[in-house]
Write a protein that holds these residues in place. Structure first.
Motif, mmCIF file in Angstrom:
data_model
loop_
_atom_site.group_PDB
_atom_site.id
_atom_site.type_symbol
_atom_site.label_atom_id
_atom_site.label_comp_id
_atom_site.label_asym_id
_atom_site.label_seq_id
_atom_site.Cartn_x
_atom_site.Cartn_y
_atom_site.Cartn_z
ATOM 1 N N LEU A 123 0.925 -1.080 -0.242
ATOM 2 C CA LEU A 123 -0.040 0.124 -0.126
ATOM 3 C C LEU A 123 0.756 1.128 0.060
ATOM 4 O O LEU A 123 0.623 2.149 -0.660
ATOM 5 N N LYS A 124 1.947 1.278 0.991
ATOM 6 C CA LYS A 124 2.738 2.520 0.815
ATOM 7 C C LYS A 124 3.374 2.960 -0.484
ATOM 8 O O LYS A 124 3.423 3.946 -0.823
ATOM 9 N N ILE A 125 3.997 2.071 -1.092
ATOM 10 C CA ILE A 125 4.655 2.171 -2.476
ATOM 11 C C ILE A 125 3.453 2.637 -3.376
ATOM 12 O O ILE A 125 3.589 3.365 -4.079
ATOM 13 N N THR A 126 2.169 1.941 -3.502
ATOM 14 C CA THR A 126 1.233 2.062 -4.332
ATOM 15 C C THR A 126 0.901 3.712 -4.263
ATOM 16 O O THR A 126 0.591 4.561 -5.145
ATOM 17 N N ALA A 127 0.723 4.084 -3.018
ATOM 18 C CA ALA A 127 0.128 5.349 -2.460
ATOM 19 C C ALA A 127 0.970 6.336 -3.026
ATOM 20 O O ALA A 127 0.511 7.410 -3.658
ATOM 21 N N PHE A 128 2.165 6.098 -2.802
ATOM 22 C CA PHE A 128 3.363 7.163 -3.499
ATOM 23 C C PHE A 128 2.996 7.177 -4.730
ATOM 24 O O PHE A 128 3.438 8.306 -5.448
ATOM 25 N N TYR A 129 3.250 6.152 -5.450
ATOM 26 C CA TYR A 129 2.917 6.150 -7.118
ATOM 27 C C TYR A 129 1.987 6.851 -7.581
ATOM 28 O O TYR A 129 1.919 7.482 -8.656
ATOM 29 N N VAL A 130 0.624 6.759 -7.055
ATOM 30 C CA VAL A 130 -0.470 7.242 -7.446
ATOM 31 C C VAL A 130 -0.298 8.852 -7.314
ATOM 32 O O VAL A 130 -0.559 9.485 -8.283
ATOM 33 N N VAL A 131 0.013 9.156 -5.993
ATOM 34 C CA VAL A 131 0.426 10.512 -5.979
ATOM 35 C C VAL A 131 1.345 11.161 -7.060
ATOM 36 O O VAL A 131 1.178 12.314 -7.575
#
Length: 290
Positions: free
Chosen positions: A109-117
């Motif tokens: 989740l952490k990497i994905t949230a960073f990627y989306v932003v």
């Protein structure tokens, strides 16, 4: 060898279910958010909201970046604003729900949230910059209209969504099998020391190299993501992996060839450079903060 086949089957089944379910939901959204509605939304409101709208709508468009280009041509040909349309073009392959869900499943989740932003901001800034540089003067006078399939339009929306989900999944299936197979091979047979020796955290220059490799490389993201998960598990820096994904998803070779029919050389080069810079900068930010 038993563990290899077990890992392959489990990962393949998980990704298949995720892909079909998300494809079904996205198809339902696409039946609501048509090309005409996209144009209408982009032309409403002030410039700030139109860029945000273009980026958000890009996430609801077809999965392959190549299939977004006819929609882009239709939008530009019918008078949609240039800058928000570029944000739409960039966001479409990089923020589509399938990529986001697969990233969440495989990288957390952490990497994905960073990627989306990061990709949301990248699409916004690219659209604003292209518009500020008046790069719309480097559009070719070519209009490629996206074809609308009129068959079975009387079917219920959920039936159409199921058909779309299968039509999206079937062409991707070989790439998904290849990606999972390579990922399983890397996970079970490639020594971690080999991966870390060429692309580990001690090698920050692996990030721009990964971006350079990713930009011209034609490998679908559905293939790259399971490979990336295996590379991360073996010690490849997360920044290099994300740079590779962004480069490959944002400017694949077939997409560039199609854009060449719509963009003149200066605009096409600006697009390629922007994807490379977006991949590299995002990779380095990830490298330093995670």
């Amino acid at each position: 060898m038993i563990d290899f086949f077990k890992n392959f089957i489990v990962l393949f089944l998980e990704l298949t279910v995720l892909f079909i379910v998300i494809s079904f939901l996205v198809s339902l959204l696409q039946q609501i958010v048509t090309e005409e509605k996209i144009k209408s939304i982009l032309q409403r409101g002030n410039k700030a909201t139109s860029y945000i709208s273009g980026t958000l709508l890009g996430a609801l468009t077809p999965f392959c970046s190549c299939s977004t280009i006819p929609i882009l041509a239709g939008l530009l040909g019918s008078g949609a604003p240039f800058g928000p349309s570029i944000s739409f073009l960039i966001a479409s392959p990089l923020l589509n729900p399938v990529i986001v869900i697969l990233l969440w499943k495989l990288l957390g989740l952490k990497i994905t949230a960073f990627y989306v932003v990061a990709m949301f901001l990248f699409a916004l800034l690219a659209g604003i910059t292209f518009n500020a540089l008046n790069l719309d003067t480097h559009l070719r006078n070519v209009r490629i209209r996206s074809s609308q399939n009129e068959d079975n339009q009387n079917d219920p929306k959920w039936i159409l969504a199921l058909k779309d989900a299968w039509n999206f999944f079937y062409p991707v299936l070989p790439y998904l099998v290849i990606g999972v197979l390579i990922g399983a091979i890397i996970h079970d047979f490639i020594p971690a020391e080999f991966i870390t020796s060429i692309a580990g955290d001690e090698h920050p220059f692996a990030i721009p190299i990964a971006a350079i490799v990713g930009v011209p490389m034609y490998i679908r993201v559905e293939t790259m993501i399971p490979i990336s998960e295996a590379l991360v598990s073996k010690g490849m820096s997360m920044g290099a992996v994300i740079a590779l994904i962004i480069g490959g998803a944002g400017a694949s070779l077939p997409e560039v060839l199609l854009l060449n029919k719509l963009f003149k050389p200066r605009l096409l080069m600006a697009f390629i450079i922007s994807v490379f810079l977006g991949a590299t900068v995002t990779g380095y930010i990830l490298y330093f903060i995670f």
